[in-house]
Design an enzyme around this catalytic site. Sequence first.
Site: not given
Ligand SMILES: *Cc1c(COP(=O)(O)O)cnc(C)c1O
Length: 495
Positions: A112
């Site tokens: 993120k």
């Molecule tokens: C948010 C997240 C995901 C999923 O990603 P999306 O874009 O919501 O599909 C997978 N792994 C981690 C560690 C995340 O923080």
Amino acid sequence: MELLYKSTRSNSEPVTASKAILKGLADDGGLFVPMSLPKLSISLEQLAKMDYKQTAYEVMKLFLTDFTEEELKNCINNAYDEKFDTSAIAPIVKADGAYYLELFHGATIAFKDMALSILPHLMTTAAKKNNVKNDIVILTATSGDTGKAALAGFADVKGTKIIVFYPKNGVSAVQEKQMVTQKGDNTFVVGIKGNFDDAQSGVKAIFGDKELAAQLDSAGFQFSSANSINIGRLVPQVVYYVYAYAQLLAKGEIQDGEKINVVVPTGNFGNILAAFYAKNMGIPIEKLICASNDNKVLYDFFETGCYDRNRDFILTTSPSMDILISSNLERLIYRIAGNDAEKNAEFMKALTSEGKYEITGEMKAQLKDFYGNYATEAETADVIKEVYSKANYVLDTHTAVAAKVYEKYKADTKDDTKTVIASTASPYKFSRSVMSAIDSKYEAVEDFDLIDELTKISKVPEPNAIKEIRTAKILHDTVCEVGEMKDVVKKFLGV
Ligand SMILES: *Cc1c(COP(=O)(O)O)cnc(C)c1O
């Protein structure tokens, strides 16, 4: 040429990129999508010579056409700096027959950070461009990782406040500690007595509340979103797929034009949608492999064409993927419905009222770029142990789901195309589950001792994000019922 954005749910007037970022969600509840997907304007060979920031500029300028070169470069320079613990920003590690694209080298050690370190800069630049006088209140639902990354990005950013809702019993110990210790006078963190979907639906309802919006406006506030429903989250995520391809080319791992596959551990469908956008921009990607955990609503969707959230919500060891309503899928549905907002709106209405919808055969035929599968809890733990013993590389639980699904994909298809696996979190963030998978003897070990053990076995130094929370004070302790979210927001803002 100016690229404009329109809502997935009605034929309202298209808006500029900066307006779409400011608003987050369209007034009709739809998501903003670009009117067309731009094509890369330089060759793969040229891209192979670029660093992360240069690549970011080449990609983002095509989407954010109302930002000047200076504005966009400022945003990029402020985002991808020493907050990342490597100048590569998103390094690629080859292990056990795949290329792991490590997206966890930012401030909060999950992918993120790749978008949330730049979103606050895009947002404040967009506010200036549009003469916004109100303070921007970022309202965010998190399954664990978005919350901290958004808090870190927006903390003490002038003209903004940020309120984060997380499922009180649905995140890892490290994730919760990271959030409730967040500093900054403009930050607010709330645990809700519900799951991520409750948090996300609650936030969407607050966004759609016109009366509240008017109240806020007279008090000098307006809402926006840091969730991946905001196009300002999605666009920076396209960058690292372009960068990954260019890096493989630069290192001689692939030939110019050679196709690769991409595996993405998926929850809200934002990360994999970014890969789909990269493919459409001209990056030679063959298959987009969508990996789910036991909440395998997407796997079932790719199999049957029916999206059905009517099932139990399962808490897993990959909590950031514990999601039954994958918001960003709406952008893909809209596209395969022939950019037909009315048709898409009907599907989304059915999702709200009946919890499901079924796409047509014609639409399903357009999903052939995608392959879906899932990994159970036991399979996820096994693959962590397996990759560690074979390659001495420690995967986090989310990345492990992707690694397992990649194994299944290879067994299913015999396809040996070179493959990039999006590695979405540092194993340090989920040390309890990771270490238990490697050896059950770790089950009795205390949280922070476990982190010391992880340092020993992985030979990867303890990230700053973990060091910080060892001694940090708890600064947020609000917990509320799902039905109280709106009141909590009003109380924080004093309206
Ligand atoms: C948010 C997240 C995901 C999923 O990603 P999306 O874009 O919501 O599909 C997978 N792994 C981690 C560690 C995340 O923080």
